[in-house]
Each structure stands twice: as C-alpha cells, then as structure tokens.
Scaffold this motif. Structure first.
Motif, PDB file in Angstrom:
ATOM      1  N   ILE A 253       0.821  -1.212   0.000  1.00  0.00           N
ATOM      2  CA  ILE A 253       0.000   0.000   0.000  1.00  0.00           C
ATOM      3  C   ILE A 253       0.850   1.256   0.000  1.00  0.00           C
ATOM      4  CG2 ILE A 253      -1.738   1.305   1.293  1.00  0.00           C
ATOM      5  CD1 ILE A 253      -2.911  -1.292   2.230  1.00  0.00           C
ATOM      6  N   TRP A 254       1.879   1.301   0.845  1.00  0.00           N
ATOM      7  CA  TRP A 254       2.698   2.505   0.929  1.00  0.00           C
ATOM      8  C   TRP A 254       4.038   2.361   0.217  1.00  0.00           C
ATOM      9  CZ3 TRP A 254      -0.707   1.471   5.008  1.00  0.00           C
ATOM     10  CH2 TRP A 254      -1.618   2.488   5.269  1.00  0.00           C
ATOM     11  N   ASN A 255       4.243   1.216  -0.440  1.00  0.00           N
ATOM     12  CA  ASN A 255       5.432   0.999  -1.246  1.00  0.00           C
ATOM     13  C   ASN A 255       6.712   1.199  -0.446  1.00  0.00           C
ATOM     14  OD1 ASN A 255       6.678   0.274  -3.663  1.00  0.00           O
ATOM     15  ND2 ASN A 255       6.944   2.406  -4.306  1.00  0.00           N
ATOM     16  N   ARG A 256       6.706   0.769   0.808  1.00  0.00           N
ATOM     17  CA  ARG A 256       7.896   0.855   1.647  1.00  0.00           C
ATOM     18  C   ARG A 256       8.814  -0.319   1.346  1.00  0.00           C
ATOM     19  NH1 ARG A 256       6.816   4.614   5.699  1.00  0.00           N
ATOM     20  NH2 ARG A 256       5.605   6.211   4.631  1.00  0.00           N
ATOM     21  N   ASP A 257      10.123  -0.058   1.524  1.00  0.00           N
ATOM     22  CA  ASP A 257      11.100  -1.102   1.246  1.00  0.00           C
ATOM     23  C   ASP A 257      10.929  -2.271   2.206  1.00  0.00           C
ATOM     24  OD1 ASP A 257      12.205   0.419  -0.758  1.00  0.00           O
ATOM     25  OD2 ASP A 257      13.671   1.369   0.567  1.00  0.00           O
ATOM     26  N   ALA A 258      11.060  -3.458   1.691  1.00  0.00           N
ATOM     27  CA  ALA A 258      11.046  -4.661   2.517  1.00  0.00           C
ATOM     28  C   ALA A 258      11.931  -5.699   1.841  1.00  0.00           C
ATOM     29  CB  ALA A 258       9.628  -5.209   2.680  1.00  0.00           C
ATOM     30  N   ASP A 259      12.661  -6.429   2.646  1.00  0.00           N
ATOM     31  CA  ASP A 259      13.525  -7.489   2.145  1.00  0.00           C
ATOM     32  C   ASP A 259      12.654  -8.714   1.895  1.00  0.00           C
ATOM     33  OD1 ASP A 259      15.331  -9.618   1.840  1.00  0.00           O
ATOM     34  OD2 ASP A 259      16.864  -8.543   2.989  1.00  0.00           O
ATOM     35  N   LEU A 260      12.324  -8.950   0.627  1.00  0.00           N
ATOM     36  CA  LEU A 260      11.406 -10.029   0.309  1.00  0.00           C
ATOM     37  C   LEU A 260      11.997 -11.390   0.648  1.00  0.00           C
ATOM     38  CD1 LEU A 260       9.891  -8.800  -3.085  1.00  0.00           C
ATOM     39  CD2 LEU A 260       8.969  -8.584  -0.769  1.00  0.00           C
ATOM     40  N   GLY A 261      13.316 -11.518   0.548  1.00  0.00           N
ATOM     41  CA  GLY A 261      13.946 -12.775   0.904  1.00  0.00           C
ATOM     42  C   GLY A 261      13.774 -13.089   2.380  1.00  0.00           C
ATOM     43  N   ARG A 262      14.040 -12.085   3.225  1.00  0.00           N
ATOM     44  CA  ARG A 262      13.848 -12.276   4.662  1.00  0.00           C
ATOM     45  C   ARG A 262      12.379 -12.525   4.992  1.00  0.00           C
ATOM     46  NH1 ARG A 262      17.377  -8.211   8.439  1.00  0.00           N
ATOM     47  NH2 ARG A 262      19.461  -8.870   7.777  1.00  0.00           N
ATOM     48  N   LEU A 263      11.517 -11.800   4.303  1.00  0.00           N
ATOM     49  CA  LEU A 263      10.089 -11.968   4.548  1.00  0.00           C
ATOM     50  C   LEU A 263       9.662 -13.401   4.256  1.00  0.00           C
ATOM     51  CD1 LEU A 263       7.551 -10.312   5.328  1.00  0.00           C
ATOM     52  CD2 LEU A 263       7.151  -9.984   2.889  1.00  0.00           C
ATOM     53  N   ALA A 264      10.163 -13.954   3.147  1.00  0.00           N
ATOM     54  CA  ALA A 264       9.806 -15.317   2.777  1.00  0.00           C
ATOM     55  C   ALA A 264      10.370 -16.327   3.773  1.00  0.00           C
ATOM     56  CB  ALA A 264      10.312 -15.625   1.370  1.00  0.00           C
ATOM     57  N   VAL A 265      11.650 -16.168   4.147  1.00  0.00           N
ATOM     58  CA  VAL A 265      12.274 -17.114   5.073  1.00  0.00           C
ATOM     59  C   VAL A 265      11.633 -17.029   6.451  1.00  0.00           C
ATOM     60  CG1 VAL A 265      14.410 -17.738   6.251  1.00  0.00           C
ATOM     61  CG2 VAL A 265      14.458 -17.129   3.828  1.00  0.00           C
ATOM     62  N   GLY A 266      11.459 -15.797   6.953  1.00  0.00           N
ATOM     63  CA  GLY A 266      10.853 -15.625   8.274  1.00  0.00           C
ATOM     64  C   GLY A 266       9.425 -16.127   8.313  1.00  0.00           C
ATOM     65  N   GLY A 267       8.660 -15.837   7.251  1.00  0.00           N
ATOM     66  CA  GLY A 267       7.288 -16.326   7.190  1.00  0.00           C
ATOM     67  C   GLY A 267       7.230 -17.846   7.169  1.00  0.00           C
ATOM     68  N   ALA A 268       8.194 -18.465   6.467  1.00  0.00           N
ATOM     69  CA  ALA A 268       8.239 -19.923   6.431  1.00  0.00           C
ATOM     70  C   ALA A 268       8.522 -20.499   7.817  1.00  0.00           C
ATOM     71  CB  ALA A 268       9.309 -20.386   5.441  1.00  0.00           C
ATOM     72  N   VAL A 269       9.395 -19.828   8.576  1.00  0.00           N
ATOM     73  CA  VAL A 269       9.694 -20.296   9.930  1.00  0.00           C
ATOM     74  C   VAL A 269       8.457 -20.202  10.817  1.00  0.00           C
ATOM     75  CG1 VAL A 269      11.060 -19.853  12.019  1.00  0.00           C
ATOM     76  CG2 VAL A 269      12.151 -19.772   9.778  1.00  0.00           C
ATOM     77  N   ILE A 270       7.696 -19.110  10.681  1.00  0.00           N
ATOM     78  CA  ILE A 270       6.468 -18.957  11.470  1.00  0.00           C
ATOM     79  C   ILE A 270       5.464 -20.047  11.103  1.00  0.00           C
ATOM     80  CG2 ILE A 270       4.472 -17.467  11.893  1.00  0.00           C
ATOM     81  CD1 ILE A 270       6.356 -15.069  11.613  1.00  0.00           C
ATOM     82  N   LEU A 271       5.315 -20.330   9.815  1.00  0.00           N
ATOM     83  CA  LEU A 271       4.422 -21.416   9.400  1.00  0.00           C
ATOM     84  C   LEU A 271       4.914 -22.759   9.933  1.00  0.00           C
ATOM     85  CD1 LEU A 271       3.658 -20.413   5.694  1.00  0.00           C
ATOM     86  CD2 LEU A 271       2.109 -20.294   7.659  1.00  0.00           C
ATOM     87  N   PHE A 272       6.241 -22.953   9.924  1.00  0.00           N
ATOM     88  CA  PHE A 272       6.798 -24.187  10.472  1.00  0.00           C
ATOM     89  C   PHE A 272       6.501 -24.304  11.963  1.00  0.00           C
ATOM     90  CE2 PHE A 272      10.515 -26.371  12.440  1.00  0.00           C
ATOM     91  CZ  PHE A 272      10.264 -27.651  11.939  1.00  0.00           C
ATOM     92  N   SER A 273       6.526 -23.168  12.664  1.00  0.00           N
ATOM     93  CA  SER A 273       6.229 -23.211  14.097  1.00  0.00           C
ATOM     94  C   SER A 273       4.791 -23.661  14.343  1.00  0.00           C
ATOM     95  CB  SER A 273       6.482 -21.836  14.735  1.00  0.00           C
ATOM     96  OG  SER A 273       5.521 -20.881  14.322  1.00  0.00           O
ATOM     97  N   LEU A 274       3.871 -23.265  13.455  1.00  0.00           N
ATOM     98  CA  LEU A 274       2.490 -23.746  13.563  1.00  0.00           C
ATOM     99  C   LEU A 274       2.426 -25.266  13.395  1.00  0.00           C
ATOM    100  CD1 LEU A 274       0.426 -21.076  11.599  1.00  0.00           C
ATOM    101  CD2 LEU A 274       0.067 -21.736  13.977  1.00  0.00           C
ATOM    102  N   TRP A 275       3.193 -25.776  12.429  1.00  0.00           N
ATOM    103  CA  TRP A 275       3.222 -27.225  12.220  1.00  0.00           C
ATOM    104  C   TRP A 275       3.796 -27.936  13.438  1.00  0.00           C
ATOM    105  CZ3 TRP A 275       7.088 -30.871  12.247  1.00  0.00           C
ATOM    106  CH2 TRP A 275       6.730 -32.143  11.784  1.00  0.00           C
ATOM    107  N   VAL A 276       4.882 -27.379  14.011  1.00  0.00           N
ATOM    108  CA  VAL A 276       5.479 -27.986  15.200  1.00  0.00           C
ATOM    109  C   VAL A 276       4.459 -28.049  16.331  1.00  0.00           C
ATOM    110  CG1 VAL A 276       7.198 -27.651  17.040  1.00  0.00           C
ATOM    111  CG2 VAL A 276       7.854 -27.356  14.641  1.00  0.00           C
TER     112      VAL A 276
END
Length: 290
Positions: A253-276
């Motif tokens: 929405i505001w076109n702010r910078d974000a590290d998409l690689g970190r976002l993907a890796v961190g999001g995957a870890v959070i999803l993995f925590s749900l599985w755990v």
C-alpha cells in the motif's frame, strides 16, 4: 483459527494507519480513548449482565483493562520512539508471554507451546532484525509492557470463558471488556493527554473511526473469541503472524522497502512453528485453553 487470521489482516492494516496518520500528530491518549468509546458503542447496547457470575464480570473488565487499556496506551507511546517496522519487530516476544502465562495458569510447563512460539519469535526476528534506531531502548521497554499486558489479557479471557462457560453468545458480555479499558484510559487522558494535539483533519478522524469500530470493536471481539477455540501455542504463534502481514501491507500500500527474501524465510519459519505446535498437540494431546 479463521477468526485469528482475519483479525491479523485487519490489525496489520491498522498498524500502518497508526504509523502513517496518527503517530506524532494526534495525542496518543485521545486516540486510544476514542477507539474505546467507539468500540464500546458497538457492544454496550448488547450487554446483558443477568446471570453472569461476579467473577466473570470483574475478569472480563480486567482483561479489557490489560489487553486494550494498558496495551494500547503503551503501543501508541512506542510510536513516538519507533518506526512501524520497529514496532512490528519488538512485538516478537508476545508469543513467549502468551505461552508462559497460559502454562502458568494451567499449573504446568510443557515444551510444546514454548518451543513453537520460540520458533515464531525466530521467524519474526529474521524478517525485521535490521535498521534499529538509536532511540530503540525506550520504545522497546514500553512495547514490552504492551506485549505482556496484551498476552495476559487474551490468555486470561480464554481461561475465564473456559472456567465459567457463560450461557449465550460471548458478545452479550463483551461490552465489559471496553468498560475495563475505559477505567484505565480515561484517567490517563485526563492526567496526561494533550488537548492541543486533537485530530485536525477529516482523514485523521476517519482513521480513528476505522480503528475504533473495526480494528477495536470487531477485531478485539473476534480475536478473543478465536482465543477460546485454540490451544495456547497456536494463539501465541498467531500473535507473530502480524509481523509478515504488517510488512506486506507497508510494501503493497505505501510501497515501503522490505527485504522479500527475509520476509519469505521468516514467514516460512512462522508457518513451520504452527506445524510444530500441531504435531506436538497430536503427539501429546492436551486440552485447549478453552
């Protein structure tokens, strides 16, 4: 679970609105007070006290005082010191508080919720552990108080519902939640509020209306209802789902910078925590917090 997912998306957008349009422009205490009054206007007409145990009445009010009153006063104050991404980063400890309080109220400590929520914290840290400003310490400490109060409020509400099992829909008693919040915030505004920093534009009033009616009214009700339907580990993990959601909102929405690689890796870890957490619950069955 669907309640928690919906509210996560709603709150992610709301976090950005606070940082973009209110922080530093509108008095923090007035903003929180307005949200409480608008949210209360939705639920107080539905309030039915007949048949409710006194302990439940006092408990719901106390949860509102913690989860909304203390939390949001501290949250808005933290925006005076932190950027939106920093606020999102420093909320990563909330799942640990949720797990610890939930286990403590059960009178036990098991590894499942603690391990899974710790993984969620790691995932959130991967996403946003950078660009911390020099004033982060004050903001960090204020936000930790907010995190602790928010965790105590949501876990406490779920345990109250489990203990008292009130008859009828939960919205019949949820107005007490905002009464408790008002008991904290009204004196804070009267003592510390700045009347020179009231909203000046229709946009600021519109943002407050959104935050009060949707993010606070509908959002808090659905979040707490969702908290009564899941276990403590899942509830803790969902607290950190706000971080990738909030960063995506900032980016899209505001076109702010974000590290998409970190976002993907961190999001995957959070999803993995749900599985755990789900794996642990299947391996060692335990009742949910409600």
């Amino acid at each position: 679970m669907r309640y928690l997912v919906f509210v996560t998306l709603l709150w992610a957008f709301s976090f950005s609105l606070i940082g973009e349009y209110l922080a530093g422009r509108v008095d923090s205490y007035f903003a929180v007070l307005t949200r409480i009054l608008l949210a209360g206007a939705l639920f107080l007409p539905l309030l039915r006290l007949k048949g409710l145990p006194r302990g439940l009445i006092a408990g719901i009010a106390a949860c509102g005082a913690l989860q909304f009153g203390v939390t949001y006063v501290c949250l808005y104050l933290s925006f005076e010191y932190l950027t939106v991404p920093e606020v999102l980063l420093f909320t990563i400890t909330t799942p640990l508080y949720v797990a610890l309080i939930d286990e403590g109220l059960k009178g036990r400590f098991t590894l499942g919720p603690l391990v899974s929520t710790a993984l969620a914290v790691v995932g959130a840290a991967i996403i946003r552990y950078d660009n911390i400003s020099s004033e982060f310490l004050s903001g960090f400490l204020i936000l930790q108080l907010a995190n602790l109060a928010f965790a105590a409020g949501q876990v406490g509400y779920a345990h109250l519902v489990k203990h008292y099992t009130p008859e009828g829909p939960l919205y019949r008693s949820f107005g007490l939640f905002f009464v408790g919040a008002l008991i904290v915030v009204l004196p804070a505004f009267l003592a510390l509020g700045n009347p020179d920093k009231l909203p000046q534009t229709s946009l600021q009033w519109g943002v407050l209306a959104w935050l009060g009616l949707l993010a606070s009214g509908l959002g808090f009700y659905l979040w707490n209802k969702g908290a009564t339907l899941v276990d403590g580990g899942t509830l803790g993990i969902m607290n950190n789902a706000l971080i990738p959601a909030g960063l995506l909102v900032n980016l899209l929405i505001w076109n702010r910078d974000a590290d998409l690689g970190r976002l993907a890796v961190g999001g995957a870890v959070i999803l993995f925590s749900l599985w755990v957490n789900r794996w642990w619950q299947r391996r060692i069955p335990a009742p949910g917090i409600a």
